[in-house]
Design a protein around this motif. Structure first.
Motif, PDB file in Angstrom:
ATOM      1  N   ARG A 296       1.299  11.677   9.961  1.00 12.95           N
ATOM      2  CA  ARG A 296       2.608  11.695  10.603  1.00 12.95           C
ATOM      3  C   ARG A 296       3.755  11.634   9.636  1.00 12.95           C
ATOM      4  NH1 ARG A 296       3.602  10.633  16.127  1.00 12.95           N
ATOM      5  NH2 ARG A 296       5.269   9.210  15.555  1.00 12.95           N
ATOM      6  N   ASP A 339       4.045   0.434  15.438  1.00  7.82           N
ATOM      7  CA  ASP A 339       3.046   1.014  15.091  1.00  7.82           C
ATOM      8  C   ASP A 339       2.071   1.288  16.652  1.00  7.82           C
ATOM      9  OD1 ASP A 339       3.590   1.494  12.467  1.00  7.82           O
ATOM     10  OD2 ASP A 339       2.085  -0.269  12.110  1.00  7.82           O
ATOM     11  N   THR A 342       4.410   3.836  18.196  1.00  8.59           N
ATOM     12  CA  THR A 342       3.795   5.210  17.905  1.00  8.59           C
ATOM     13  C   THR A 342       2.715   5.590  18.717  1.00  8.59           C
ATOM     14  OG1 THR A 342       5.012   4.753  15.604  1.00  8.59           O
ATOM     15  CG2 THR A 342       3.034   6.453  15.934  1.00  8.59           C
ATOM     16  N   ARG A 345       3.781   7.098  21.595  1.00  8.81           N
ATOM     17  CA  ARG A 345       4.410   8.486  21.616  1.00  8.81           C
ATOM     18  C   ARG A 345       3.488   9.493  21.419  1.00  8.81           C
ATOM     19  NH1 ARG A 345       9.642   8.158  21.595  1.00  8.81           N
ATOM     20  NH2 ARG A 345       9.662  10.466  20.787  1.00  8.81           N
TER      21      ARG A 345
END
Ligand SMILES: [Zn+2]
Length: 406
Positions: A296, A339, A342, A345
């Motif tokens: 990412r 995290d 994340t 997401r």
């Protein structure tokens, strides 16, 4: 089915991403406003409250996105099918081809069964690979389209015409992929250009020629590991840049990326980022995990998918993306709150691109795809994967307390 989907005008009193209590206003399947919760507004059931749905202060996430599915080949909902045949990619291909007809694969009913199960657990958008081969031709794609249409918008689907049985080694398959692309498949797939076709340059050149001609994406299953896998990713990078297909080429699995060491891995990831290559992972147990955060950071979007769910490849898989997010987070060693957010997401908002959407989030202008869970915050939801209390897709309540309404 005991009730039908409610069209939502306001999904009131929810906590988007664990934030403040809010009311999501919805029109024509799209979020039109995210406002602070108005406790004085008419509650669900009150006069003048048509389409108001009470979220009870639950945590809201965007609908989950399954970025790598095979909804044409599951036997979900049928009596148990014992595992058989040989192992390995070729062994599973042969076993599937020998037995899929007995299970009615591909078929609308089997696809509907696995899609409904996905809706129950909050998946509202899917990128599904669909087998295209000399046996079934393009029938699988028609079947999946029919099943998706029957669910009336509960699941948004993008299709990858997938040459599961090989490309160049099966003369006629490239033509089928071209036909599928011309007929509206959003992507064409590939499969281990080196180990299946034994001609990596040939397979990739064939796929890229179709993608350029038809304006479709490419999504290649790449199990080949180590340097052989990395070499094929490099071939894809070259061709992506040459064809101007940045952002349209995906590597599924890409085990090699997780296996490479040190600077070799870093260099490959940087080159992928520069070429706009994306990746999808199924968070496999027993494989070297992809360096999720490094990918990412290098500008390589990563999507999360189930791969096959209870099919002739493997009896495993439930289709529950949130449970798979727990697995991804654990395998990736994620522990800090940010995290874990994340990871959530990856399984939802950041996967918009994998299903052809500009935006897929709890924001104005996004499709009204929402999942409610009873969780303190997003990290809590990711590590626990609690039961989905309510699922809204395209502005309709499509599942509630494990009951699928479509
Ligand atoms: Zn797959």
């Amino acid at each position: 089915m005991t009730s039908s989907p409610t069209t939502v005008s306001v999904l009131r009193d929810v906590r988007p991403w664990g934030g403040e209590r809010s009311d999501l206003h919805v029109a024509d399947g799209v979020i039109t406003a995210v406002a602070p919760h108005d406790a004085a507004a008419p509650a669900a059931g009150a006069a003048g409250s048509d389409g108001v749905v009470d979220g009870g202060g639950l945590l809201a996430l965007p609908g989950l996105v399954n970025a790598h599915a095979h909804v044409d080949k599951s036997w979900w909902g049928k009596p148990w099918v014992s595992y058989g045949g040989e192992g390995g990619t070729q062994g599973r291909i042969a076993h599937e081809r020998a037995h899929r007809d007995e299970l009615g694969i591909p078929g609308v009913d089997v696809t509907l069964a696995v899609l409904r199960e996905s809706v129950r657990t909050g998946t509202t958008a899917v990128r599904t690979h669909v087998d295209v081969d000399l046996g079934v031709g393009l029938r699988g794609i028609e079947v999946v389209r029919e099943a998706v249409a029957a669910l009336g918008g509960a699941v948004h689907a993008e299709i990858v015409a997938f040459p599961q049985d090989g490309v160049l080694r099966r003369p006629g398959v490239l033509e089928l992929l071209d036909e599928a692309a011309a007929a509206g498949a959003e992507h064409i797939g590939g499969l281990d250009p080196a180990s299946i076709d034994r001609d990596p340059v040939g397979q990739l050149d064939g796929l890229f020629a179709i993608a350029e001609k038809r304006g479709v994406g490419i999504d290649v299953h790449l199990h080949d590991g180590g340097d052989l896998g990395a070499f094929q990713i490099e071939l894809m990078i070259d061709r992506t840049l040459r064809a101007g297909l940045q952002g349209r080429v995906n590597v599924a699995h890409g085990f090699a990326v997780g296996q490479l060491a040190g600077s070799r891995q870093a260099d490959l990831i940087a080159a992928m980022g520069e070429a706009g290559i994306t990746m999808t992972t199924v968070a496999p147990i027993g494989a070297a995990p992809l360096p999720l955060l490094a990918l990412r950071a290098a500008g390589v979007p990563v999507g999360l998918g189930t791969d096959g769910i209870r099919d002739l490849w493997s009896p495993y898989g439930t289709g529950d993306l949130l449970a798979l997010t727990t697995q991804l987070a654990r395998l990736s060693g994620l522990r800090y709150d940010e995290d874990l957010v994340t990871a959530a997401r990856v399984a939802s908002a950041d996967a918009a691109r994998f299903v052809g959407r500009e935006v897929h989030d709890l924001v104005v202008g996004a499709p009204a795809d929402v999942v409610l869970v009873d969780a303190e915050n997003v990290p809590d939801a990711v590590v626990r994967a609690p039961r989905r209390a309510l699922v809204v897709a395209g502005g309709r309540v499509v599942a509630r307390h494990d009951e699928v309404l479509v």
